[in-house]
Structure formats: structure tokens, C-alpha cells
Write a protein that holds these residues in place. Structure first.
Motif: not given
Ligand SMILES: [Zn+2]
Ligand SMILES: [Zn+2]
Length: 133
Positions: A114, A29, A111, A129-130
């Protein structure tokens, strides 16, 4: 029970945790990237009740990133030490501060959506993805 030692760069803050991480992974992140100054942050999660300072806790400064997350760093050398999940009662220890070798290894990336644009993930660990998982 085996214990793991860790310390900040200047050595003033020393920590000890049992070798009992409940999970270990890499967080991509943007906030971890800012806080650690690195492409991503490798952390191991352990119950806050099992975390202890051996010395130097008076040098630890915390930054309340959100209601749930407190970030801790050494006020002398700036080393990022851990993030504390307040209601979950977990410490996510930055693996880079460990001086002992834990028996677990990072097993996932979170994350990834990002992640740093210049970074290529070149292993076969699970990607999310997250997060968190
Ligand atoms: Zn330090
Ligand atoms: Zn993160």
C-alpha cells in the motif's frame, strides 16, 4: 549504556531511550502516511519499559487508532512522536524525532503493498507486502 535523545519540533516534548532498538524499519501503510504526512514512516521499536519522557509529557496527546495501537503527537507543534503497541508493550519511535544518531539503521520496508503510488523504493532493504515481520 548509550542513550538517545529526541524532541518534537517545538522542543516542548523531550524523550530519551537507550540505544537498543529491537528492530528498525520503514512502514508504508496508508495510516502511517496520513498520520505523519510523509510517504512512509521510519520507526525503531523499543520495549515500552525503556522509554521515558525527559520533559513535556503534559503536551503529549494520544489517538487510539485501534485496540492495539495508540499514536502520540505533540499538542503544541503536531510532531508525530511514536506509536505504542498496547499488548506487545512496545514503543515504535518515529526516527525523525531523534537528535542523536542510533547505532542501528532501518533494515526493512513493510506494507509495501500500500505504498504511496509516486514513491519508488531505491534501496536494497527487504520488502514485505504486509507486516509486521
Ligand atoms: Zn512540540
Ligand atoms: Zn504503518
Amino acid at each position: 549504556m548509550r542513550t538517545l535523545d529526541g524532541a518534537c519540533l517545538c522542543g516542548k516534548v523531550k524523550i530519551q531511550v537507550p540505544d537498543e532498538f529491537e528492530y528498525m524499519g520503514n512502514c508504508h501503510c496508508s495510516e502511517c502516511r496520513k498520520f505523519t504526512g510523509s510517504d512512509y514512516s521510519s520507526v525503531g521499536g523499543i520495549s515500552s519499559s525503556k522509554f521515558r519522557f525527559e520533559s513535556g509529557d503534559e503536551y503529549v496527546t494520544t489517538y487510539q487508532k485501534s485496540e492495539e495501537t495508540e499514536l502520540a503527537f505533540c499538542s503544541c507543534c503536531g510532531s508525530s512522536l511514536y506509536s505504542r503497541k498496547v499488548t506487545r508493550g512496545m514503543h515504535n519511535i518515529r526516527l525523525g524525532i531523534l537528535d542523536s544518531v542510533p547505532s542501528h539503521k532501518p533494515s526493512f520496508h513493510i506494507f509495501v503493498g500500500s505504498k504511496a503510488p509516486w514513491l519508488e523504493i531505491a534501496d536494497n532493504l527487504k520488502q514485505f507486502e504486509n507486516g509486521p515481520v
